[in-house]
Motif scaffolding. Structure first.
Motif, PDB file in Angstrom:
ATOM      1  N   ASP A 144      -5.042  -4.352  -8.176  1.00  0.00           N
ATOM      2  CA  ASP A 144      -5.385  -3.548  -6.827  1.00  0.00           C
ATOM      3  C   ASP A 144      -6.669  -4.582  -6.271  1.00  0.00           C
ATOM      4  O   ASP A 144      -7.340  -4.787  -7.303  1.00  0.00           O
ATOM      5  CB  ASP A 144      -5.680  -2.211  -6.871  1.00  0.00           C
ATOM      6  CG  ASP A 144      -6.717  -1.738  -7.956  1.00  0.00           C
ATOM      7  OD1 ASP A 144      -6.799  -1.979  -9.103  1.00  0.00           O
ATOM      8  OD2 ASP A 144      -7.809  -1.642  -7.447  1.00  0.00           O
ATOM      9  N   THR A 150       0.860  -1.270  -0.096  1.00  0.00           N
ATOM     10  CA  THR A 150      -0.003  -0.091   0.093  1.00  0.00           C
ATOM     11  C   THR A 150       0.998   1.317  -0.141  1.00  0.00           C
ATOM     12  O   THR A 150       2.181   1.129   0.372  1.00  0.00           O
ATOM     13  CB  THR A 150      -0.925   0.012   1.192  1.00  0.00           C
ATOM     14  OG1 THR A 150      -0.118  -0.081   2.494  1.00  0.00           O
ATOM     15  CG2 THR A 150      -2.015  -0.975   1.098  1.00  0.00           C
ATOM     16  N   PRO A 201      -5.624   1.785  -3.181  1.00  0.00           N
ATOM     17  CA  PRO A 201      -4.908   1.089  -4.012  1.00  0.00           C
ATOM     18  C   PRO A 201      -5.178   1.271  -5.548  1.00  0.00           C
ATOM     19  O   PRO A 201      -4.253   1.209  -6.706  1.00  0.00           O
ATOM     20  CB  PRO A 201      -5.507  -0.483  -3.555  1.00  0.00           C
ATOM     21  CG  PRO A 201      -5.643  -0.089  -2.103  1.00  0.00           C
ATOM     22  CD  PRO A 201      -6.130   1.340  -2.032  1.00  0.00           C
TER      23      PRO A 201
END
Ligand SMILES: Cc1ncc(COP(=O)(O)O)c(C=O)c1O
Length: 374
Positions: free
Chosen positions: A328, A306, A312
């Motif tokens: 993501d 992250t 994300p």
């Protein structure tokens, strides 16, 4: 022979578009030989299986060759290769079949490391059968799956242990040999998900006769056909054989059987990926605004991270604008994303290396992530 990444990359037409394909953990690009094999199968003419005419015979030969190729890739036997549309469907089918023999008092053991396709089918089948489920937890923050915990969970009530050979989120490679030995010693079956592990290094499975899956009355009774519902995608199967030949060529031309060349090719690919992965992880860990997840000693080249102050999805969009493909989210490793506390915040970013990635792909990702500082 040394791994020649430029030669390998030249085999993949899609890589010419200039993107850094770091999304391979969800599916890689295809070598030209695979594309040609699939198109070639259609051009020559295919028929459904079991007929008396040449196009049908060709399909049967493609299927038989595909089973031999997968057996060489995995170290298994061609007669044990069951072909199907995808891992999730095959696992649901097998879970439904196995669960007909389960009842109250029986248990299945699943793990929070696994992709949900190796969790939910077993949990749901066990619930329908009235059997229990025991979850193996992941040791945090390393993301390991300690063998000792499995030893505690597996008992004479255990009917099946489902475990992944490698996590598709953080790359952890559990001690599969140790876990399956525990399962077998308890009289249980083991079911190993090799979807993420198989493209990243050599695989060796130790060698289903008694199961009775749902099947149509006229469909073949023998294994593996009994487990394969409906018509197989023959051109795709021709592509599988070409893909296995490609993996056998990764270490360059050499002597030996196809199995031996696959082992050499995958060992060379693994060494190449791990070298790049050290650069990738070292670069990410050196950035104060980045948090990486998972630190298992044995893992595939799969990074999960992250970036402070960014979702994300925002990070993935930023990277996409710089021609870097990453994923993501939770990538369906739903239990593991939950264990990391990431399930409700959009998961994290996954950058996975495969054999065709190079130093330039890694450098481009690190430079783009560095731009997000502050
Ligand atoms: C480790 C792992 N297991 C299972 C699956 C599910 O595979 P499929 O999409 O073929 O059902 C995936 C998909 O990416 C995976 O990474």
């Amino acid at each position: 022979m040394a791994f020649d990444v430029d030669r390998v990359r030249a085999a993949y037409p899609a890589l010419a578009d200039g993107y850094a394909y770091l999304d391979g953990a969800a599916g890689t690009q295809l070598p030209g030989t695979v594309i040609d094999a699939m198109a070639g199968a259609y051009r020559v003419g295919l028929g459904n299986s079991g007929g008396a005419f040449p196009a049908s015979r060709r399909s049967d030969m493609i299927t038989a060759e595909c089973r031999r190729s997968v057996a060489d890739l995995t170290g298994g036997r061609a007669e044990g290769v069951i072909l199907g549309p995808n891992m999730t469907t095959l696992t649901y089918r097998l879970a439904r079949t196995l669960a007909t023999g389960w009842g109250p008092g029986d248990e299945v053991v699943v793990t929070r490391l696994d992709h949900d396709a190796n969790v939910r089918p077993w949990v749901q089948a066990a619930a329908r059968a009235g059997a229990g489920v025991r979850f193996a937890d992941v040791q945090l923050p390393e993301g390991d799956l300690p063998l000792a915990q499995l030893a505690e969970l597996i008992s004479d009530r255990t009917r099946l242990v489902a475990v992944s050979a490698a996590s598709n989120l953080i790359g952890t490679r559990p001690d599969v040999a140790g876990i399956t030995a525990l399962a077998h010693a308890a009289g249980a079956l083991s079911y190993v998900d090799g979807v993420h592990a198989t493209p990243h290094g050599p695989v060796d499975v130790a060698g289903l006769e008694t199961l009775a899956p749902d099947k149509l009355a006229p469909a073949p009774q023998q294994v593996p056909d009994r487990f394969e519902q409906g018509t197989l995608p023959f051109a795709d199967l021709a592509g599988v054989t070409a893909a296995v030949e490609h993996l056998a060529s990764l270490a360059g031309p050499g002597p030996g059987t196809r199995r031996e060349r696959i082992l050499a090719g995958m060992a060379a690919a693994e060494a190449h990926e791990q070298g790049l992965f050290r650069v990738l992880l070292g670069g990410l860990d050196a950035m104060d605004h980045v948090t990486t997840y998972g630190k298992a000693a044995r893992r595939t080249a799969t990074a999960y991270f992250t970036v402070a102050g960014r979702t994300p999805r925002e990070v993935a969009e930023h990277l996409a604008a710089r021609k870097v493909n990453v994923w993501d989210g939770d990538n369906y490793a739903w239990e593991l994303a939950g264990a990391f506390g990431l399930r409700d915040s959009g998961g994290a970013v996954r950058a996975g290396l495969v054999h065709y990635n190079n130093r330039s792909d890694v450098d481009r990702l690190l430079a783009a992530v560095a731009e997000l500082a502050g």
